[in-house]
Design a protein around this motif. Structure first.
Motif, PDB file in Angstrom:
ATOM      1  N   GLU A  50     -10.739  37.222 -10.952  1.00  0.00           N
ATOM      2  CA  GLU A  50     -11.096  36.807 -12.301  1.00  0.00           C
ATOM      3  C   GLU A  50     -12.085  37.756 -12.955  1.00  0.00           C
ATOM      4  OE1 GLU A  50     -11.015  35.255 -15.764  1.00  0.00           O
ATOM      5  OE2 GLU A  50      -9.712  34.449 -14.195  1.00  0.00           O
ATOM      6  N   ARG A  51     -12.999  38.332 -12.175  1.00  0.00           N
ATOM      7  CA  ARG A  51     -13.973  39.264 -12.747  1.00  0.00           C
ATOM      8  C   ARG A  51     -13.271  40.511 -13.285  1.00  0.00           C
ATOM      9  NH1 ARG A  51     -18.056  40.108 -15.896  1.00  0.00           N
ATOM     10  NH2 ARG A  51     -19.275  41.953 -15.380  1.00  0.00           N
ATOM     11  N   GLY A  90     -13.869  31.945 -24.670  1.00  0.00           N
ATOM     12  CA  GLY A  90     -14.482  31.657 -25.965  1.00  0.00           C
ATOM     13  C   GLY A  90     -14.633  32.876 -26.848  1.00  0.00           C
ATOM     14  N   TRP A  91     -13.932  33.966 -26.535  1.00  0.00           N
ATOM     15  CA  TRP A  91     -14.078  35.209 -27.300  1.00  0.00           C
ATOM     16  C   TRP A  91     -13.601  35.063 -28.737  1.00  0.00           C
ATOM     17  CZ3 TRP A  91     -11.383  38.236 -22.823  1.00  0.00           C
ATOM     18  CH2 TRP A  91     -12.278  38.374 -21.749  1.00  0.00           C
ATOM     19  N   PHE A  92     -12.470  34.394 -28.948  1.00  0.00           N
ATOM     20  CA  PHE A  92     -11.987  34.231 -30.320  1.00  0.00           C
ATOM     21  C   PHE A  92     -12.949  33.347 -31.123  1.00  0.00           C
ATOM     22  CE2 PHE A  92      -9.538  32.248 -33.716  1.00  0.00           C
ATOM     23  CZ  PHE A  92      -8.939  33.348 -34.296  1.00  0.00           C
ATOM     24  N   LEU A  93     -13.443  32.292 -30.516  1.00  0.00           N
ATOM     25  CA  LEU A  93     -14.393  31.409 -31.190  1.00  0.00           C
ATOM     26  C   LEU A  93     -15.640  32.183 -31.605  1.00  0.00           C
ATOM     27  CD1 LEU A  93     -14.196  28.322 -28.805  1.00  0.00           C
ATOM     28  CD2 LEU A  93     -13.144  28.537 -31.062  1.00  0.00           C
ATOM     29  N   GLU A  94     -16.091  33.058 -30.722  1.00  0.00           N
ATOM     30  CA  GLU A  94     -17.286  33.859 -31.003  1.00  0.00           C
ATOM     31  C   GLU A  94     -17.066  34.755 -32.219  1.00  0.00           C
ATOM     32  OE1 GLU A  94     -20.359  36.572 -28.360  1.00  0.00           O
ATOM     33  OE2 GLU A  94     -18.215  36.740 -27.959  1.00  0.00           O
ATOM     34  N   MET A  95     -15.856  35.324 -32.349  1.00  0.00           N
ATOM     35  CA  MET A  95     -15.565  36.205 -33.472  1.00  0.00           C
ATOM     36  C   MET A  95     -15.308  35.438 -34.771  1.00  0.00           C
ATOM     37  SD  MET A  95     -13.108  39.069 -31.651  1.00  0.00           S
ATOM     38  CE  MET A  95     -13.035  40.056 -33.130  1.00  0.00           C
ATOM     39  N   ALA A  96     -14.775  34.228 -34.661  1.00  0.00           N
ATOM     40  CA  ALA A  96     -14.364  33.467 -35.853  1.00  0.00           C
ATOM     41  C   ALA A  96     -15.474  32.600 -36.431  1.00  0.00           C
ATOM     42  CB  ALA A  96     -13.166  32.589 -35.510  1.00  0.00           C
ATOM     43  N   GLU A 113     -17.486  26.792 -18.832  1.00  0.00           N
ATOM     44  CA  GLU A 113     -18.863  27.235 -18.554  1.00  0.00           C
ATOM     45  C   GLU A 113     -19.112  28.632 -19.101  1.00  0.00           C
ATOM     46  OE1 GLU A 113     -19.335  26.861 -14.357  1.00  0.00           O
ATOM     47  OE2 GLU A 113     -19.269  24.657 -14.386  1.00  0.00           O
ATOM     48  N   LYS A 114     -18.130  29.530 -18.949  1.00  0.00           N
ATOM     49  CA  LYS A 114     -18.280  30.890 -19.471  1.00  0.00           C
ATOM     50  C   LYS A 114     -18.390  30.872 -20.998  1.00  0.00           C
ATOM     51  CE  LYS A 114     -15.975  33.439 -15.748  1.00  0.00           C
ATOM     52  NZ  LYS A 114     -17.081  34.387 -15.504  1.00  0.00           N
ATOM     53  N   ALA A 115     -17.569  30.043 -21.640  1.00  0.00           N
ATOM     54  CA  ALA A 115     -17.613  29.942 -23.097  1.00  0.00           C
ATOM     55  C   ALA A 115     -18.965  29.405 -23.555  1.00  0.00           C
ATOM     56  CB  ALA A 115     -16.483  29.053 -23.598  1.00  0.00           C
ATOM     57  N   ALA A 116     -19.499  28.443 -22.822  1.00  0.00           N
ATOM     58  CA  ALA A 116     -20.797  27.854 -23.169  1.00  0.00           C
ATOM     59  C   ALA A 116     -21.916  28.890 -23.086  1.00  0.00           C
ATOM     60  CB  ALA A 116     -21.100  26.677 -22.255  1.00  0.00           C
ATOM     61  N   PRO A 121     -18.566  26.444 -28.796  1.00  0.00           N
ATOM     62  CA  PRO A 121     -18.404  25.000 -28.592  1.00  0.00           C
ATOM     63  C   PRO A 121     -17.013  24.683 -28.050  1.00  0.00           C
ATOM     64  CG  PRO A 121     -18.155  25.525 -30.904  1.00  0.00           C
ATOM     65  CD  PRO A 121     -18.508  26.814 -30.222  1.00  0.00           C
ATOM     66  N   VAL A 122     -16.954  24.196 -26.816  1.00  0.00           N
ATOM     67  CA  VAL A 122     -15.672  23.959 -26.152  1.00  0.00           C
ATOM     68  C   VAL A 122     -15.646  22.567 -25.536  1.00  0.00           C
ATOM     69  CG1 VAL A 122     -14.073  24.738 -24.361  1.00  0.00           C
ATOM     70  CG2 VAL A 122     -15.425  26.406 -25.639  1.00  0.00           C
ATOM     71  N   ARG A 123     -14.515  21.889 -25.709  1.00  0.00           N
ATOM     72  CA  ARG A 123     -14.298  20.573 -25.128  1.00  0.00           C
ATOM     73  C   ARG A 123     -13.380  20.722 -23.911  1.00  0.00           C
ATOM     74  NH1 ARG A 123     -12.295  16.119 -29.295  1.00  0.00           N
ATOM     75  NH2 ARG A 123     -14.227  16.832 -30.272  1.00  0.00           N
TER      76      ARG A 123
END
Length: 287
Positions: A50-51, A90-96, A113-116, A121-123
């Protein structure tokens, strides 16, 4: 294998064209796989580094996300409430987030956890079960996710229900007309099936379950009350991070990974003249 019906044109699907788990519609060209999604199972996830995957994909994904966002902002200049289904890191969320009110859904706890960690903000959960019935969005996007969903017809109906009036649906997915996929089928015919398996992500915890072309995807969306307004192609690979992507699957080994890497380096400049392997569409919900 029991007969199955194509989700696009309702014709019969035919198996054993390439692999026993693979089916194709000879009428419209839609392809599907009977592979199992095992997100969350430790043994399956161990087949992936994964890394290395994260390092290898990030720059390419960000480049593609930027192109999608530019098209989206032309269609939705006033912004709106955006849902990213299967948002992963969460990369797209970060850009948008500077242009839209964003939220993600992700079924992998590690990815949540990575997105957080980057403030996205992830559900946790699957779409649409993670949503309330009354939740509505102006945009719903699937970045490299729609092709992993077992029941895409139900997923599309759920998108329709959770989108606002004339809401936008964005799909970013691999093309069955792309040069890499066409080449993988040729090699599979010749008895070299590892490339074909890899493009279906057969060994991974969330394999590809559908392959669309731009033409049959348009029909599928139209049949479910979505009209394509914008479309485009995205980069499949880049020099930067390429080796990291190849060694994502641990079973390849160092020598095999090096051979694949060198082969791609040689062919990369030629890819501009061949059909692209990734495309995206922005479709509006129709009343």
């Amino acid at each position: 294998m029991l007969d199955e019906i194509c989700v696009v044109c309702k014709s019969k699907l035919f198996y054993n064209n390439y692999k026993e788990w693979h089916a194709v519609c000879k009428n419209c060209g839609y392809e599907k796989a009977n592979l199992q999604c095992t997100i969350g199972l430790f043994l399956t996830q161990e087949t992936v580094n994964e890394r290395s995957r994260e390092i290898g994909l990030r720059k390419l994904r960000q480049k593609n996300f930027k192109k999608i966002l530019m098209s989206l902002k032309l269609l939705k200049p006033t912004g709106g409430h955006l849902l990213d289904v299967g948002c992963a890191h969460g990369w797209f969320l970060e850009m948008a987030k500077n242009d839209f009110d964003v939220m993600g859904i992700e079924p992998d706890k590690n990815m949540v956890e990575k997105a957080a960690q980057i403030g996205s903000p992830v559900r946790f959960g699957f779409f649409p079960e993670a949503l309330r019935k009354d939740e509505r969005f102006d945009i719903i996007i699937f970045n490299d996710v729609f092709e992993h969903i077992p029941d895409i017809t139900t997923a599309l109906k759920s998108c329709y229900q959770h989108l606002s009036r004339e809401g936008a649906l964005i799909l970013n997915l691999p093309s069955s007309k792309g040069i890499f996929y066409v080449l993988s089928k040729l090699l599979c015919r010749l008895g070299m099936d590892s490339f074909f398996d890899r493009l279906w992500q057969k060994e991974l915890c969330s394999p590809h379950l559908s392959y669309f072309s731009p033409s049959n995807l348009e029909i599928f969306l139209k049949n479910n009350k979505f009209l394509i307004k914008r479309r485009g192609y995205l980069a499949t690979i880049s020099f930067k991070g390429l080796y990291k992507r190849i060694i994502t699957v641990r079973k390849f080994g160092i020598l095999r990974s090096a051979v694949i890497y060198l082969a791609l380096i040689v062919t990369l400049p030629l890819l501009k003249i061949f059909p692209k392997d990734i495309f995206f569409v922005i479709a509006l919900r129709q009343e």
